[in-house]
Write a protein that holds these residues in place. Structure first.
Motif, PDB file in Angstrom:
ATOM      1  N   ASN A  30      11.765   5.451  14.019  1.00 20.20           N
ATOM      2  CA  ASN A  30      10.944   6.391  14.793  1.00 20.20           C
ATOM      3  C   ASN A  30      10.027   7.206  13.867  1.00 20.20           C
ATOM      4  O   ASN A  30      10.499   7.921  12.986  1.00 20.20           O
ATOM      5  CB  ASN A  30      11.872   7.338  15.560  1.00 20.20           C
ATOM      6  N   LYS A  33      10.722  10.853  13.064  1.00 22.13           N
ATOM      7  CA  LYS A  33      11.870  11.174  12.233  1.00 22.13           C
ATOM      8  C   LYS A  33      11.687  10.726  10.785  1.00 22.13           C
ATOM      9  O   LYS A  33      12.431  11.147   9.894  1.00 22.13           O
ATOM     10  CB  LYS A  33      13.135  10.507  12.802  1.00 22.13           C
ATOM     11  N   THR A  34      10.707   9.853  10.535  1.00 18.64           N
ATOM     12  CA  THR A  34      10.539   9.231   9.211  1.00 18.64           C
ATOM     13  C   THR A  34       9.192   9.534   8.569  1.00 18.64           C
ATOM     14  O   THR A  34       8.642   8.691   7.859  1.00 18.64           O
ATOM     15  CB  THR A  34      10.718   7.706   9.324  1.00 18.64           C
ATOM     16  N   THR A 116      14.792   6.824   6.449  1.00 20.51           N
ATOM     17  CA  THR A 116      15.239   8.153   6.037  1.00 20.51           C
ATOM     18  C   THR A 116      14.730   9.184   7.030  1.00 20.51           C
ATOM     19  O   THR A 116      13.532   9.343   7.225  1.00 20.51           O
ATOM     20  CB  THR A 116      14.725   8.479   4.628  1.00 20.51           C
ATOM     21  N   HIS A 117      15.679   9.888   7.677  1.00 23.01           N
ATOM     22  CA  HIS A 117      15.331  10.872   8.699  1.00 23.01           C
ATOM     23  C   HIS A 117      15.321  12.285   8.112  1.00 23.01           C
ATOM     24  O   HIS A 117      16.213  12.659   7.355  1.00 23.01           O
ATOM     25  CB  HIS A 117      16.334  10.822   9.857  1.00 23.01           C
ATOM     26  N   THR A 118      14.307  13.043   8.507  1.00 22.65           N
ATOM     27  CA  THR A 118      14.163  14.423   8.030  1.00 22.65           C
ATOM     28  C   THR A 118      14.134  15.416   9.180  1.00 22.65           C
ATOM     29  O   THR A 118      13.668  16.541   9.026  1.00 22.65           O
ATOM     30  CB  THR A 118      12.864  14.553   7.211  1.00 22.65           C
ATOM     31  N   ASP A 119      14.643  15.001  10.344  1.00 23.31           N
ATOM     32  CA  ASP A 119      14.550  15.839  11.543  1.00 23.31           C
ATOM     33  C   ASP A 119      15.748  16.763  11.718  1.00 23.31           C
ATOM     34  O   ASP A 119      15.828  17.480  12.715  1.00 23.31           O
ATOM     35  CB  ASP A 119      14.386  14.963  12.788  1.00 23.31           C
ATOM     36  N   ASN A 125      20.113   8.864   5.897  1.00 20.18           N
ATOM     37  CA  ASN A 125      19.611   7.496   5.995  1.00 20.18           C
ATOM     38  C   ASN A 125      20.280   6.741   7.124  1.00 20.18           C
ATOM     39  O   ASN A 125      21.496   6.856   7.334  1.00 20.18           O
ATOM     40  CB  ASN A 125      19.879   6.728   4.690  1.00 20.18           C
ATOM     41  N   HIS A 126      19.479   5.977   7.854  1.00 20.73           N
ATOM     42  CA  HIS A 126      19.995   4.989   8.792  1.00 20.73           C
ATOM     43  C   HIS A 126      19.732   3.631   8.146  1.00 20.73           C
ATOM     44  O   HIS A 126      18.589   3.181   8.073  1.00 20.73           O
ATOM     45  CB  HIS A 126      19.278   5.072  10.137  1.00 20.73           C
TER      46      HIS A 126
END
Length: 270
Positions: A30, A33-34, A116-119, A125-126
């Motif tokens: 997404n 989120k990335t 890598t999500h920063t939300d 990490n997924h």
């Protein structure tokens, strides 16, 4: 410092294998989120076409064995969830470590995507990898101790990159929550995710044991059509279905079952 969890991904109830693969990967990559997709990296496929390429690999596997292998109960993907301590790592370094973790664990034999999500308050990490090998001749088979293997690889990479590690990973959610949420107040959903991750790290022998551990950690359990939890001081129950992928009742039940599978289920091979 990072915590890890291995999540087997079955076909979504009522959906096809293709829908499941597209849905799971879409959630991971997404753009919101990335960082507009800049924090997505893949191996053995391209991020934009990963779902199609993984499905093609599955079709080639079916041709190789001479029959349709994927079933409604089959695991089509695996996810490694890797969460880092707030303020200790940049998104770019987190993605680098996530990629190295995926490559080391799969030995380069399986396609994977690292998103890598920063939300959230913690970078995480997924890592989603195909259950079918690149050469379409075998399936990934989970094994007793796989979660420990992932944690050890992650810890090694963290130390090599000057990050701290959790010295006693079985200490429980109070220790886990201390470093994961020490930057700002967390939502009830995020606190529930933390507690579930910490309880799973204690390796409950079955789902009833998981529910017992959740109760011991201050959560009321409401069972019915939708399993829900309520923490001390919380007004309403939080349904598992609201927590996102990796936290559904079916997925958690599967993880509990995998923890007691015998060693004969090897990591690689049919």
């Amino acid at each position: 410092m990072a915590t890890t969890r291995l999540i087997p991904m079955h076909v979504i109830k009522g959906q096809t294998v293709a829908h499941t693969v597209h849905e799971r990967l879409s959630y991971a990559i997404n753009p919101e989120k990335t960082n507009s997709g800049q924090l997505v990296k893949a191996y053995g496929c391209e991020p934009e076409t990963a779902a199609g390429e993984m499905l093609l690999c599955k079709k080639e596997y079916e041709t190789y064995i001479g029959r349709s292998e994927e079933k409604k109960s089959d695991i089509v993907l695996y996810q490694i969830r890797q969460s880092f301590k707030p303020g200790e790592i940049s998104p770019e370094k987190a993605q680098e470590i996530g990629f190295d973790l995926a490559m080391s664990f799969t030995k380069g034999k399986y396609q994977f995507v690292v998103a890598t999500h920063t939300d959230h308050s913690h970078i995480h990490n997924h890592i989603i990898f195909n259950s079918t090998s690149n050469d379409h001749t075998q399936k990934f088979r989970n094994f007793l101790g796989s979660s420990d293997a992932i944690r050890k690889i992650s810890d090694k990479l963290c130390l090599e990159n000057g990050l701290s590690i959790i010295e006693a990973p079985k200490q429980g959610p109070s220790h886990y929550g201390k470093w994961l949420g020490d930057k700002k107040p967390l939502s009830w959903q995020e606190k529930l995710r933390q507690t579930i991750d910490a309880v799973m790290a204690q390796k409950p022998v079955d789902f009833d044991a998981f529910l017992k551990l959740m109760a011991e950690n201050g959560y009321k359990v409401k069972q019915g059509q939708h399993l829900a939890f309520n923490a001390n001081g919380q007004q309403k129950f939080t349904r598992l279905r609201s927590l996102g992928e990796g936290y559904s009742e079916d997925e958690l039940r599967c993880i509990c079952q995998l923890k007691i599978r015998p060693y004969s289920h090897l990591i690689f091979g049919h």
